[in-house]
Design a protein around this motif. Structure first.
Motif, PDB file in Angstrom:
ATOM      1  N   LEU A 130     -24.918  35.789   7.420  1.00 38.74           N
ATOM      2  CA  LEU A 130     -23.603  35.218   7.682  1.00 38.74           C
ATOM      3  C   LEU A 130     -23.326  35.252   9.172  1.00 38.74           C
ATOM      4  O   LEU A 130     -23.299  36.323   9.787  1.00 38.74           O
ATOM      5  N   SER A 131     -23.123  34.084   9.743  1.00 40.87           N
ATOM      6  CA  SER A 131     -22.749  33.984  11.150  1.00 40.87           C
ATOM      7  C   SER A 131     -21.236  33.832  11.199  1.00 40.87           C
ATOM      8  O   SER A 131     -20.692  32.781  10.849  1.00 40.87           O
ATOM      9  N   ILE A 132     -20.555  34.895  11.626  1.00 42.16           N
ATOM     10  CA  ILE A 132     -19.095  34.886  11.598  1.00 42.16           C
ATOM     11  C   ILE A 132     -18.563  34.966  13.023  1.00 42.16           C
ATOM     12  O   ILE A 132     -18.607  36.011  13.680  1.00 42.16           O
TER      13      ILE A 132
ATOM     14  N   ILE B 243     -16.052  31.836  15.355  1.00 42.57           N
ATOM     15  CA  ILE B 243     -14.882  30.987  15.173  1.00 42.57           C
ATOM     16  C   ILE B 243     -14.820  30.470  13.738  1.00 42.57           C
ATOM     17  O   ILE B 243     -13.754  30.335  13.144  1.00 42.57           O
ATOM     18  N   GLY B 244     -15.970  30.183  13.162  1.00 44.43           N
ATOM     19  CA  GLY B 244     -16.072  29.812  11.753  1.00 44.43           C
ATOM     20  C   GLY B 244     -17.014  30.759  11.030  1.00 44.43           C
ATOM     21  O   GLY B 244     -17.399  31.806  11.562  1.00 44.43           O
ATOM     22  N   ILE B 245     -17.387  30.387   9.811  1.00 42.86           N
ATOM     23  CA  ILE B 245     -18.361  31.164   9.038  1.00 42.86           C
ATOM     24  C   ILE B 245     -19.426  30.203   8.520  1.00 42.86           C
ATOM     25  O   ILE B 245     -19.123  29.249   7.801  1.00 42.86           O
ATOM     26  N   GLY B 246     -20.660  30.452   8.908  1.00 43.47           N
ATOM     27  CA  GLY B 246     -21.786  29.699   8.384  1.00 43.47           C
ATOM     28  C   GLY B 246     -22.814  30.667   7.829  1.00 43.47           C
ATOM     29  O   GLY B 246     -22.727  31.883   8.059  1.00 43.47           O
ATOM     30  N   SER B 247     -23.780  30.148   7.120  1.00 44.68           N
ATOM     31  CA  SER B 247     -24.799  31.042   6.568  1.00 44.68           C
ATOM     32  C   SER B 247     -26.169  30.391   6.605  1.00 44.68           C
ATOM     33  O   SER B 247     -26.303  29.161   6.536  1.00 44.68           O
ATOM     34  N   GLY B 248     -27.174  31.239   6.725  1.00 42.92           N
ATOM     35  CA  GLY B 248     -28.561  30.853   6.530  1.00 42.92           C
ATOM     36  C   GLY B 248     -29.061  31.598   5.312  1.00 42.92           C
ATOM     37  O   GLY B 248     -28.873  32.812   5.200  1.00 42.92           O
TER      38      GLY B 248
ATOM     39  N   VAL C 259     -22.365  37.218  -3.964  1.00 45.08           N
ATOM     40  CA  VAL C 259     -23.140  38.134  -4.805  1.00 45.08           C
ATOM     41  C   VAL C 259     -23.176  37.633  -6.245  1.00 45.08           C
ATOM     42  O   VAL C 259     -24.234  37.616  -6.895  1.00 45.08           O
ATOM     43  N   ASN C 260     -22.034  37.193  -6.758  1.00 42.06           N
ATOM     44  CA  ASN C 260     -21.971  36.730  -8.151  1.00 42.06           C
ATOM     45  C   ASN C 260     -22.778  35.452  -8.368  1.00 42.06           C
ATOM     46  O   ASN C 260     -23.398  35.264  -9.413  1.00 42.06           O
ATOM     47  N   ILE C 261     -22.781  34.570  -7.378  1.00 40.44           N
ATOM     48  CA  ILE C 261     -23.462  33.281  -7.540  1.00 40.44           C
ATOM     49  C   ILE C 261     -24.958  33.379  -7.250  1.00 40.44           C
ATOM     50  O   ILE C 261     -25.790  32.856  -8.000  1.00 40.44           O
ATOM     51  N   LEU C 262     -25.322  34.067  -6.169  1.00 41.02           N
ATOM     52  CA  LEU C 262     -26.705  34.052  -5.704  1.00 41.02           C
ATOM     53  C   LEU C 262     -27.481  35.331  -5.965  1.00 41.02           C
ATOM     54  O   LEU C 262     -28.714  35.332  -5.877  1.00 41.02           O
ATOM     55  N   ASN C 263     -26.801  36.426  -6.250  1.00 43.03           N
ATOM     56  CA  ASN C 263     -27.470  37.697  -6.535  1.00 43.03           C
ATOM     57  C   ASN C 263     -28.540  38.017  -5.492  1.00 43.03           C
ATOM     58  O   ASN C 263     -29.708  38.249  -5.808  1.00 43.03           O
ATOM     59  N   PRO C 264     -28.154  38.020  -4.194  1.00 44.96           N
ATOM     60  CA  PRO C 264     -29.153  38.229  -3.140  1.00 44.96           C
ATOM     61  C   PRO C 264     -29.583  39.691  -3.028  1.00 44.96           C
ATOM     62  O   PRO C 264     -28.862  40.607  -3.436  1.00 44.96           O
ATOM     63  N   GLU C 265     -30.746  39.875  -2.453  1.00 44.04           N
ATOM     64  CA  GLU C 265     -31.238  41.225  -2.183  1.00 44.04           C
ATOM     65  C   GLU C 265     -30.485  41.857  -1.017  1.00 44.04           C
ATOM     66  O   GLU C 265     -30.206  43.059  -1.019  1.00 44.04           O
ATOM     67  N   PHE C 266     -30.127  41.044  -0.014  1.00 41.24           N
ATOM     68  CA  PHE C 266     -29.565  41.568   1.214  1.00 41.24           C
ATOM     69  C   PHE C 266     -28.610  40.540   1.805  1.00 41.24           C
ATOM     70  O   PHE C 266     -28.901  39.338   1.810  1.00 41.24           O
ATOM     71  N   ILE C 267     -27.461  40.978   2.289  1.00 43.11           N
ATOM     72  CA  ILE C 267     -26.546  40.138   3.047  1.00 43.11           C
ATOM     73  C   ILE C 267     -26.391  40.758   4.430  1.00 43.11           C
ATOM     74  O   ILE C 267     -26.040  41.935   4.552  1.00 43.11           O
ATOM     75  N   VAL C 268     -26.668  39.979   5.455  1.00 39.83           N
ATOM     76  CA  VAL C 268     -26.592  40.443   6.836  1.00 39.83           C
ATOM     77  C   VAL C 268     -25.437  39.719   7.526  1.00 39.83           C
ATOM     78  O   VAL C 268     -25.387  38.481   7.516  1.00 39.83           O
TER      79      VAL C 268
END
Length: 393
Positions: free
Chosen positions: A212-214, A216-221, A316-325
């Protein structure tokens, strides 16, 4: 001809495999490589000789003997060349010069007061030239340049839209390649940040992660199975525009209640503005007040952390990822956001989904995007070892 072509292709593929094996598991002997990848020792030895000739691999002396002659160990030559990564941000741009293993050699931050394309390109060119003038000696010099852009970038590296910069349909590659060569890669800044954290930062051991790039806005890779997920049109990851409050604040996209209106650096600055009488506060101002125990600021940071947790629960509910950075500018406030963020995440996410998910702030701090961008030309350069022959050889 087809047989010859196939043989050349197989040799090129094998050489790439040998090189990547050395990079990932060094130091190794020729026998070790043969054992790991299943090629016979004569083939491995021939390919290693070519890599040594190319100055991409070097011999460092004998290793431990298993009974016979001591094997000669091999290392990837991380100083064979360098790459430059540029992170175009709303208030400035960050450029890093890295070696082939992503170690930062030099970096430079340049303020951006004018977002017009010509002015930003001028700053990018000047910054790149400045880093190249102080380049350490190496066989290949700068092998390429990567640039992270806060906006939509299509599969042809064209910037389709960068609202915070006021850009539409911009071809950065064409504008820069005449001076700096063809190995130039343009990508969304969150995608580059995800790659940076996966290769060099907090996500090294994770196959599935969300960066998560937070700011001015919020984007994600989003990385799935070790690879970046780009979506049908190369535009995946706009998580800042998922609705988390039906009648929430108006977003720059025209919607109401987008996540980034409640949990971004801009949301924090806008809400903190009411607490400052003489000037608009910066993130650094806010953190200074928090360090001094300002209760209003601490409460505000707690609210932002809680709103951050709401969006995290959805992911978390939608993607069930191993790690969120969590990276970019807001990660600087991580110590003040963490408790409320994790508490809300725990309350709002499904227990089975969150059980295996780890959440943390970026290990690379605000360098994630620049370092990820720099890795793109390195990957392209090393993907074809046959062209990696310095002129001096």
């Amino acid at each position: 001809m087809k047989i010859t072509g196939d043989q050349q292709l197989i040799k090129k593929m094998n050489k790439t495999i040998v090189l990547n094996t050395i990079r990932q598991q060094q130091p190794l002997s020729r026998a070790d490589i043969s054992s790991v990848i299943g090629l016979n020792k004569a083939t491995v030895s021939s390919l290693v000789s070519e890599l040594i000739e190319s100055q991409l691999v070097s011999e460092i002396g004998p290793g431990e003997s298993s009974g016979g002659r001591k094997p000669t160990l091999l290392l990837f030559n991380r100083s064979a060349g360098f790459a430059i990564g540029v992170d175009i941000r709303v208030n400035d741009l960050l450029a890093v010069l890295v070696d082939m293993e992503g170690n930062v050699i030099r970096e430079k931050t340049v303020p951006l007061e004018d977002y017009s394309l010509d002015k930003v390109l001028d700053q990018i060119r000047k910054t790149i030239r400045g880093l190249m003038r102080r380049l350490p000696a190496s066989p290949y010099g700068v092998v390429g340049i990567g640039i992270g852009v806060p906006g939509l970038v299509d599969e042809k590296s064209r910037v389709i839209s960068a609202p915070n910069l006021g850009w539409d349909n911009v071809d950065l590659y064409e504008a820069l390649s005449a001076e700096f060569g063809s190995n130039i890669h343009i990508d969304n800044e969150a995608n580059a940040g995800a790659i940076g954290e996966k290769l060099y930062g907090a996500g090294r051991d994770s196959k599935d992660l969300i960066y998560l790039s937070i700011g001015i806005g919020i984007g994600s890779g989003i990385i799935v199975g070790g690879d970046l997920y780009r979506g049908t049109s190369n535009f995946s990851g706009e998580v800042g525009h998922m609705t988390v409050a039906e009648n929430g604040p108006l977003c720059r996209c025209g919607n109401r209640g987008c996540w980034e209106t409640l949990a971004s650096e801009k949301a924090l600055l806008d809400q903190a503005g009411a607490l400052w009488q003489d000037h608009a506060p910066s993130l650094e101002d806010i953190l200074k007040e928090a360090e001094q125990g300002n209760e209003e600021i601490l409460a505000l940071l707690e609210r932002i952390g809680s709103q951050l947790g709401v969006g995290l629960a959805n992911l978390v509910n939608i993607l069930n990822p191993e790690f969120i950075v969590i990276g970019n500018r807001l990660s600087l406030a991580g110590d003040y956001l963490r408790q409320a963020m994790l508490s809300t995440l725990g309350q709002r996410s499904l227990s089975y989904h969150r059980k295996q998910t780890h959440v943390d702030f970026a290990k690379l701090g605000i360098r994630s995007t620049a370092m990820g961008a720099a890795s793109l030309p390195i990957t392209a350069f090393l993907a074809d070892p046959d062209v990696s022959i310095p002129e001096s050889v």
